[in-house]
Design a protein around this motif. Structure first.
Motif, PDB file in Angstrom:
ATOM      1  N   ALA A   1       3.818  10.876  16.708  1.00 44.69           N
ATOM      2  CA  ALA A   1       2.898  11.649  15.876  1.00 44.69           C
ATOM      3  C   ALA A   1       3.295  11.546  14.405  1.00 44.69           C
ATOM      4  CB  ALA A   1       2.878  13.109  16.323  1.00 44.69           C
ATOM      5  N   SER A   2       4.590  11.588  14.125  1.00 43.81           N
ATOM      6  CA  SER A   2       5.059  11.530  12.738  1.00 43.81           C
ATOM      7  C   SER A   2       4.760  10.176  12.106  1.00 43.81           C
ATOM      8  CB  SER A   2       6.555  11.824  12.684  1.00 43.81           C
ATOM      9  OG  SER A   2       6.822  13.139  13.121  1.00 43.81           O
ATOM     10  N   VAL A   3       5.033   9.096  12.840  1.00 40.80           N
ATOM     11  CA  VAL A   3       4.750   7.761  12.325  1.00 40.80           C
ATOM     12  C   VAL A   3       3.247   7.572  12.134  1.00 40.80           C
ATOM     13  CG1 VAL A   3       4.823   5.295  12.907  1.00 40.80           C
ATOM     14  CG2 VAL A   3       6.852   6.719  13.220  1.00 40.80           C
ATOM     15  N   ASP A   4       2.452   8.095  13.067  1.00 42.48           N
ATOM     16  CA  ASP A   4       0.998   7.983  12.967  1.00 42.48           C
ATOM     17  C   ASP A   4       0.477   8.655  11.705  1.00 42.48           C
ATOM     18  OD1 ASP A   4      -1.690   7.383  14.112  1.00 42.48           O
ATOM     19  OD2 ASP A   4      -1.825   9.558  14.205  1.00 42.48           O
ATOM     20  N   VAL A   5       0.990   9.831  11.386  1.00 40.09           N
ATOM     21  CA  VAL A   5       0.556  10.545  10.179  1.00 40.09           C
ATOM     22  C   VAL A   5       0.862   9.720   8.935  1.00 40.09           C
ATOM     23  CG1 VAL A   5       1.002  12.558   8.731  1.00 40.09           C
ATOM     24  CG2 VAL A   5       0.688  12.846  11.181  1.00 40.09           C
ATOM     25  N   LEU A   6       2.063   9.161   8.859  1.00 44.44           N
ATOM     26  CA  LEU A   6       2.425   8.365   7.684  1.00 44.44           C
ATOM     27  C   LEU A   6       1.610   7.075   7.614  1.00 44.44           C
ATOM     28  CD1 LEU A   6       6.303   8.804   7.495  1.00 44.44           C
ATOM     29  CD2 LEU A   6       4.516  10.136   6.376  1.00 44.44           C
ATOM     30  N   ASN A   7       1.341   6.469   8.767  1.00 43.05           N
ATOM     31  CA  ASN A   7       0.549   5.234   8.763  1.00 43.05           C
ATOM     32  C   ASN A   7      -0.839   5.433   8.165  1.00 43.05           C
ATOM     33  OD1 ASN A   7       2.501   3.601   9.884  1.00 43.05           O
ATOM     34  ND2 ASN A   7       1.676   3.698  11.965  1.00 43.05           N
ATOM     35  N   LYS A   8      -1.372   6.634   8.270  1.00 47.91           N
ATOM     36  CA  LYS A   8      -2.718   6.882   7.749  1.00 47.91           C
ATOM     37  C   LYS A   8      -2.774   6.774   6.228  1.00 47.91           C
ATOM     38  CE  LYS A   8      -4.795   9.411  11.577  1.00 47.91           C
ATOM     39  NZ  LYS A   8      -3.895   8.908  12.615  1.00 47.91           N
ATOM     40  N   TYR A   9      -1.670   7.039   5.542  1.00 47.19           N
ATOM     41  CA  TYR A   9      -1.646   6.809   4.098  1.00 47.19           C
ATOM     42  C   TYR A   9      -1.831   5.323   3.797  1.00 47.19           C
ATOM     43  CZ  TYR A   9       0.128  11.556   3.389  1.00 47.19           C
ATOM     44  OH  TYR A   9       0.268  12.924   3.356  1.00 47.19           O
ATOM     45  N   PHE A  10      -1.248   4.483   4.635  1.00 54.23           N
ATOM     46  CA  PHE A  10      -1.319   3.034   4.404  1.00 54.23           C
ATOM     47  C   PHE A  10      -2.718   2.499   4.694  1.00 54.23           C
ATOM     48  CE2 PHE A  10       3.095   3.334   6.584  1.00 54.23           C
ATOM     49  CZ  PHE A  10       3.599   4.056   5.517  1.00 54.23           C
TER      50      PHE A  10
END
Length: 204
Positions: free
Chosen positions: A126-135
């Motif tokens: 979930a944490s990686v997914d949230v950050l990936n959305k910025y990219f």
């Protein structure tokens, strides 16, 4: 080649250790790298004032957001690391990225990025997914590895061998993708000419 890594933890603990481990691979591959600590100082949230369109930076100058934007301008790739708090990235890293990506999107666009999470048990995906959305909203190629980008307590003596392998492979894939982009530029392959005029707003 310069890789900027952002430590989304308020201290130099497990997330920093994972990023430093990646740095060893970057060095072995001939890439420059830096870890940018967000640190323990308070960070404001975005207040949607819109002043960044005029100032070309965030209106709030009292923390590290504008410094991050300036460093991003000269970086070729990024790694954003976060510890897992309540199955989610830290509020610190989210507040910083909300403002940095809104005020300084052009400094990040079309440059490869990756996210990693350090954790005790759950919440990494979930944490990686949230950050990936910025990219993905900023036209940034997302770099992947050979497993989920998570590592369990890498600063401890009994470290996570697979997690450290994952971040090493992530570092190699980052170097490979940045090298491919640089080779393309040398061959005259330019950035895409995209459209930005249409914006849907369901609030009427």
């Amino acid at each position: 080649m310069k890789i900027l890594m952002v430590n989304g933890s308020p201290r130099r603990g497990n997330t920093y250790a994972a990023l430093a481990h990646m740095g060893e691979v970057f060095s072995a591959c001939g890439a420059e790298w830096e870890i940018f600590d967000l640190g323990p100082s308070p960070v404001r949230d975005c207040v949607a004032c819109g002043r960044c369109a005029e100032l070309k930076k965030c209106v709030f100058d009292g923390d590290k957001v504008n410094e991050l934007i300036e460093k991003a301008k000269t970086a070729d790739g990024f790694v954003f690391g976060t510890p897992v708090y309540y199955a989610h990235p830290t509020g610190l890293v989210l507040s910083v990225l909300d403002r940095a990506f809104y005020a300084g999107k052009s400094a990040f666009a079309h440059k490869p990025a990756a996210a990693i999470a350090s954790l005790r048990r759950a919440g990494s995906c979930a944490s990686v997914d949230v950050l990936n959305k910025y990219f993905t909203i900023s036209e940034m190629p997302v770099v992947s590895s050979t497993y989920w980008n998570q590592v369990f307590r890498p600063s401890e003596e009994e470290s996570d061998a697979e997690g450290l392998q994952t971040v090493r492979n992530l570092a190699r894939n980052m170097v490979w993708l940045v090298s491919c982009i640089q080779a393309g530029k040398e061959k005259g392959i330019g950035l895409p000419v995209n459209e930005y005029a249409a914006r849907t707003n369901f609030n009427r």
